[in-house]
Design a protein around this motif. Structure first.
Motif, mmCIF file in Angstrom:
data_model
loop_
_atom_site.group_PDB
_atom_site.id
_atom_site.type_symbol
_atom_site.label_atom_id
_atom_site.label_comp_id
_atom_site.label_asym_id
_atom_site.label_seq_id
_atom_site.Cartn_x
_atom_site.Cartn_y
_atom_site.Cartn_z
ATOM 1 N N ILE A 41 0.899 -1.151 0.000
ATOM 2 C CA ILE A 41 0.000 0.000 0.000
ATOM 3 C C ILE A 41 0.937 1.200 0.000
ATOM 4 N N ALA A 42 0.963 1.891 -1.121
ATOM 5 C CA ALA A 42 1.956 2.952 -1.288
ATOM 6 C C ALA A 42 1.274 4.311 -1.436
ATOM 7 N N LYS B 191 -2.598 5.388 4.320
ATOM 8 C CA LYS B 191 -2.080 4.009 4.387
ATOM 9 C C LYS B 191 -2.299 3.371 5.764
ATOM 10 N N THR B 192 -1.865 4.086 6.801
ATOM 11 C CA THR B 192 -2.000 3.532 8.154
ATOM 12 C C THR B 192 -3.476 3.370 8.527
ATOM 13 N N THR B 193 -4.292 4.296 8.047
ATOM 14 C CA THR B 193 -5.736 4.198 8.323
ATOM 15 C C THR B 193 -6.286 2.894 7.743
ATOM 16 N N ILE B 194 -5.853 2.532 6.549
ATOM 17 C CA ILE B 194 -6.305 1.257 5.953
ATOM 18 C C ILE B 194 -5.861 0.088 6.836
ATOM 19 N N GLY B 195 -4.615 0.151 7.303
ATOM 20 C CA GLY B 195 -4.131 -0.895 8.208
ATOM 21 C C GLY B 195 -4.999 -0.987 9.453
ATOM 22 N N ASN B 196 -5.365 0.157 10.012
ATOM 23 C CA ASN B 196 -6.189 0.162 11.230
ATOM 24 C C ASN B 196 -7.615 -0.326 10.979
ATOM 25 N N ILE B 197 -8.077 -0.163 9.761
ATOM 26 C CA ILE B 197 -9.407 -0.696 9.426
ATOM 27 C C ILE B 197 -9.319 -2.222 9.332
ATOM 28 N N ILE B 198 -8.258 -2.714 8.706
ATOM 29 C CA ILE B 198 -8.091 -4.176 8.607
ATOM 30 C C ILE B 198 -7.977 -4.783 10.014
ATOM 31 N N ARG B 199 -7.244 -4.096 10.882
ATOM 32 C CA ARG B 199 -7.095 -4.600 12.260
ATOM 33 C C ARG B 199 -8.368 -4.520 13.065
ATOM 34 N N ILE C 289 2.360 -4.963 7.694
ATOM 35 C CA ILE C 289 3.584 -4.368 8.235
ATOM 36 C C ILE C 289 3.651 -2.905 7.800
ATOM 37 N N ASP C 290 3.596 -2.012 8.769
ATOM 38 C CA ASP C 290 3.513 -0.577 8.458
ATOM 39 C C ASP C 290 4.898 0.065 8.546
#
Ligand SMILES: Nc1ncnc2c1ncn2[C@@H]1O[C@H](COP(=O)(O)OP(=O)(O)OP(=O)(O)O)[C@@H](O)[C@H]1O
Ligand SMILES: [Mg+2]
Length: 293
Positions: free
Chosen positions: A36-37, A44-52, A169-170
């Motif tokens: 995710i670039a 990007k991190t927001t997408i990670g936090n949604i997945i989590r 992995i962020d």
């Protein structure tokens, strides 16, 4: 098999009027190394936090659209199942430490203790990871005494040891020098070869070009490009909009603007050497510059 699918997802934090993700859709296949670039603040991190699942449960805010993980609505996946099957390495390694363990070894073992793995197995698994990440020399140090780069490795180790199917992995190398960065990326590649699905949040385009199979390129909260590393990073739109792209790709477009009709825009240094070598040879042998008479 598809392991993550986001459909028309929009989100805004409770403190902001504006949506920071707008109609984001993508899908990630099992076994991919998907990046995710995009530049700072693109979401990007927001997408990670949604997945989590930290968004919206922890952060609140407004969310629309859907997320499926392992073919199920993420709402139907218990926190327990998520914790077992998906590992997250945070962007900031200082927030990942448990804060209660006295040595790096114990810190890495912590997650396994929590899920009731036996003592012998914990020791073997932790030692394997310590070797893999080359952190033997400080395995008895206090985790809080480590520099940012080493904390980053310990954070990665404590997730790898749990053997999750998906790893998010962020920016794993934000605190590392170039050598440490390469080492960490070689480990990520190794994990991926062991069939793990890796979702790598990263804005360093050189790294993304080198390692990712699939890139989802975000810009201001929307998906601008989605495809193979070549399709995305050698896309003219990035050059025209002056967005982040590998230096060699930018050079490729500049060369074309100057009339050097290279057949392909490179995205890695090796690729650039191959493409430009042809022209170097032509100058040396023929004595004149290429493309002009
Ligand atoms: N907790 C929060 N509350 C309000 N706004 C936030 C919050 N976290 C992030 N934002 C905003 O949401 C947008 C997306 O942030 P995000 O952290 O997802 O970006 P990013 O792509 O990970 O950036 P970076 O490359 O700097 O890590 C930014 O405009 C950011 O300022
Ligand atoms: Mg971020």
């Amino acid at each position: 098999m598809e392991v993550i699918r986001m459909n028309n997802l929009s989100y805004r934090y409770p403190t902001t009027e504006e949506y920071c993700l707008k109609n984001v859709s993508f899908s990630i296949q099992e076994g991919e190394l998907c990046a995710i670039a995009g530049s700072n603040g693109c979401g990007k991190t927001t997408i990670g936090n949604i997945i989590r699942g930290l968004i919206p449960s922890f952060h609140g805010g407004e969310i629309e659209g859907t997320l499926e993980i392992f073919g199920k609505s993420s709402k139907e996946i218990s926190a327990d199942e998520k914790a077992k099957r998906i590992g997250f390495v945070f962007q900031n390694p200082f927030t990942q430490n448990s804060g209660i363990k006295e040595t790096v070894f114990e810190e890495i073992a912590f997650g396994l203790e929590n899920i009731g793995v036996g003592r012998e197995e914990i020791i073997t698994r932790v030692m394997d990871i310590i070797e893999m990440l080359k952190i033997e020399s400080f395995m008895y140090k206090h985790p809080l005494e480590l520099s940012g780069g080493y904390r980053q490795r310990v954070a990665l180790a404590s997730i790898i040891v749990q053997n999750p199917e998906i790893m998010v992995i962020d920016e794993p190398t934000s605190q590392l020098d170039p050598k440490g960065t390469e080492e960490v990326f070689e480990i990520i590649k190794l994990l991926n070869r062991q069939k793990k699905t890796i979702v790598l949040v990263e804005h360093k385009m050189e790294l993304v070009a080198e390692y990712a199979d699939h890139i989802i390129y975000l810009n201001e909260g929307t998906v601008l490009l989605d495809g193979t590393a070549e399709d995305v990073l050698a896309n003219e739109i990035l050059y025209k909009k002056n967005l982040e792209m590998p230096q060699v790709a930018r050079l490729g477009f500049q060369a074309r603007e100057k009339g050097l009709m290279i057949e392909k825009v490179p995205i890695t240094m090796d690729g650039a050497v191959k493409i430009f070598a042809k022209y170097g040879k032509c100058v040396k042998d023929g004595g004149g510059s290429h493309g002009e008479s």
